[in-house]
Design an enzyme around this catalytic site. Structure first.
Site, mmCIF file in Angstrom:
data_model
loop_
_atom_site.group_PDB
_atom_site.id
_atom_site.type_symbol
_atom_site.label_atom_id
_atom_site.label_comp_id
_atom_site.label_asym_id
_atom_site.label_seq_id
_atom_site.Cartn_x
_atom_site.Cartn_y
_atom_site.Cartn_z
ATOM 1 N N ASP A 339 0.827 -1.204 0.000
ATOM 2 C CA ASP A 339 0.000 0.000 0.000
ATOM 3 C C ASP A 339 0.864 1.259 0.000
ATOM 4 O O ASP A 339 2.038 1.227 0.360
ATOM 5 C CB ASP A 339 -0.921 0.013 1.221
ATOM 6 N N GLU A 340 0.287 2.344 -0.411
ATOM 7 C CA GLU A 340 0.885 3.683 -0.326
ATOM 8 C C GLU A 340 2.316 3.734 -0.851
ATOM 9 O O GLU A 340 3.178 4.418 -0.290
ATOM 10 C CB GLU A 340 0.824 4.184 1.129
ATOM 11 N N ALA A 341 2.549 3.032 -1.944
ATOM 12 C CA ALA A 341 3.890 3.021 -2.552
ATOM 13 C C ALA A 341 4.012 4.189 -3.524
ATOM 14 O O ALA A 341 4.316 4.018 -4.713
ATOM 15 C CB ALA A 341 4.138 1.687 -3.256
#
Length: 533
Positions: A339-341
């Protein structure tokens, strides 16, 4: 809404209760305290069916816990272990000796396995039947896990303290979803294995069967890895706010896994990648594209870090870390985050996740990742964990629905429903509010089987309540944010859809207060719950 009656002999088929109130956000329990609930009406999670009938069992100094024969020596040993654990759990509140003996004949609490082809077959791997009468209480299941779930129900039926009467009647029960989880983040703020074990006990008594542990993030690396020792030694020595951090040894992790396993709770470890990696990048310069290690990070922003996708050394790191973790973890799942890369270009992200998923499979595990994996190429059988909320874009929701249609099971963790770090209300301290306030009624009032458009209930593996710890640093803060909302999650995962009724649930939740108090569990006394005064 139907009110469950307490009259002796009345059938309490909780699956038949109206679920109209379960899907509204403005439900109110009213201002007046409820009338006392009968024992079978207090059960949480709500069972598939319960019937109060006839005289009960006198639970007292002469009570014996009897463990019946099983199919083979290994099963017999396991049933005996369940009996010993039940005795331990009941001795404290009751003050009774509760000896455990082999053999199911005689008065007392009797645990028995009814194997395949028997009458318990329809209950599945975690279901059970509980029958109470003058001669004792029978707990019957197809598996030891089912017996353990039955034992947790019995704990809610015995007197709160000392001897007394277990009410007469029958409970037949089985879970709605196979996966009923809670997650704790020990990366932002470090917590010891002992604190996490305490949470395991708190969860298991309400039939939660999975503990997801977020082991790494930008702020700290919390598990010793032999092949990369600086991850824990250096990367673990920080946390949000600049505290000392800490890490678990491999033996401590094994201890947690074994402890949880004895309570039929599977541990799902998470190494979040390719983002959320600053602790690793600070520990090893070679993991950075420019060969320079950044400083350790003690803030709370996200999305700024990334492994170097173009380096082969990165994939050696992934293989060695996940290989050691897989060897420590008997469960089937490894969570690889994803996530949130934001610092990883989309094409690089997809290429990295391809290789990371291949590593997980090569080590004999099944991939779990946050739902952003749906925008890349989920491997066959990969499980996606959805953490979106009411304002999540239609495109993201559609991608998740398409992945489910392609055969990828979903774990539902909508942030504005079951993220336990969200504030209950504006005055809540600690807590965050980026997904809005999540009062107890809102946390409970949704239907996992019909939550995402285009996703049938058959595609939902289960539900999970994450507790992120950016501003949760103590046991008191942890428990305040988790309780009582995690109990609603337990019911959403276990109970039949037709039993999801806020008016009924809020009264049963209120009836749990003495149990929480007796176990010294801190909890938020939500104004929308008619707490017993």
């Amino acid at each position: 809404m139907r009110v469950l009656r307490r009259a002796l002999g009345t059938l309490l088929v909780l699956g038949a209760v109206s679920c109209t109130a379960a899907h509204g956000d403005d439900a109110s329990a009213g201002d007046d305290p409820p009338a006392a609930l009968a024992p079978f009406e207090r059960l949480l999670p709500a069972p598939v069916s319960a019937r109060a009938e006839g005289p009960g069992y006198a639970f007292g100094p002469g009570t014996v816990i009897r463990t019946g024969p099983g199919a083979g020596e290994e099963v017999r040993r396991e049933v005996r272990r369940v009996g010993e654990l039940l005795a331990e759990q009941l001795r404290g509140p009751s003050g009774l000796p509760l000896p455990v003996v082999d053999g199911a004949r005689g008065d007392g609490i009797r645990l028995r396995i009814d194997g395949r082809g028997g009458e318990a077959d329809e209950l599945g791997d975690e279901g059970y039947r509980l029958e109470s009468g003058p001669s004792g209480v029978d707990l019957v299941a197809r598996t030891p896990a089912g017996l353990f779930r039955a034992a947790q129900t019995l704990r809610q039926l015995v007197p709160a303290a000392g001897p007394g009467t277990v009410p007469g009647g029958t409970v037949s029960d089985r879970p709605r979803f196979a996966y009923r989880g809670a997650m704790v983040d020990i990366a932002r703020h470090f917590f010891t294995v002992e604190q996490v074990k305490r949470y395991v006990d708190q969860l298991a008594q309400y039939k939660v069967n999975t503990l997801h542990v977020h082991l790494t993030d930008d702020q700290g690396w919390r598990l010793a890895i032999d092949s990369w020792p600086r991850l824990a030694q250096y990367g673990g020595a920080s946390e949000v706010g600049g505290g000392p951090g800490g890490h678990w040894t491999k033996d401590e992790y094994r201890e947690l896994v074994a402890y949880a396993g004895e309570r039929y709770v599977d541990v799902v470890p998470e190494i979040d990648m390719p983002g959320h990696m600053n602790a690793a990048l600070a520990s090893y310069a070679e993991l950075n594209c420019d060969g320079k290690a950044p400083r350790r990070y003690t803030g709370t922003k996200v999305g700024f870090s990334s492994l170097c996708v173009g380096k082969e050394r990165t994939y050696e790191f992934v293989d060695e870390v996940l290989g050691e973790l897989a060897a420590l973890t008997p469960g089937r799942y490894l969570h690889i985050g994803g996530d949130e890369a934001h610092a990883t270009p989309a094409a690089d992200y997809a290429a990295f996740m391809d290789r990371a998923q291949e590593v997980v499979g090569r080590h004999g595990k099944t991939v779990v990742a946050w739902h952003q994996l749906a925008s890349a190429r989920p491997a066959a059988g990969a499980v996606l964990q959805y953490w979106g909320h009411d304002k999540t874009s239609a495109a993201d929701r559609s991608a998740v629905a398409a992945a489910a249609k392609a055969g990828h099971p979903l774990i539902l963790s909508p942030a504005d429903r079951v993220y336990l770090d969200m504030k209950y209300e504006a005055a809540t301290k600690p807590g965050l509010a980026w997904a809005g306030h999540v009062p107890v009624a809102r946390s409970y009032s949704w239907n996992p089987g019909a939550y995402l458009a285009g996703v049938p209930e058959s595609a939902v593996l289960g539900v999970e309540a994450p507790l992120w710890t950016e501003n949760v640093a103590t046991r008191a803060e942890w428990e305040l944010m988790a309780f009582p909302r995690v109990l609603g999650l337990a019911e959403l995962g276990w109970s039949p859809a037709a039993a999801l009724d806020w008016a009924s649930y809020s009264r049963r939740l209120a009836a749990q207060a003495p149990r929480l108090d007796a176990q010294d569990i801190g909890y938020f006394r939500a104004p929308d719950v008619p707490w017993v005064r």
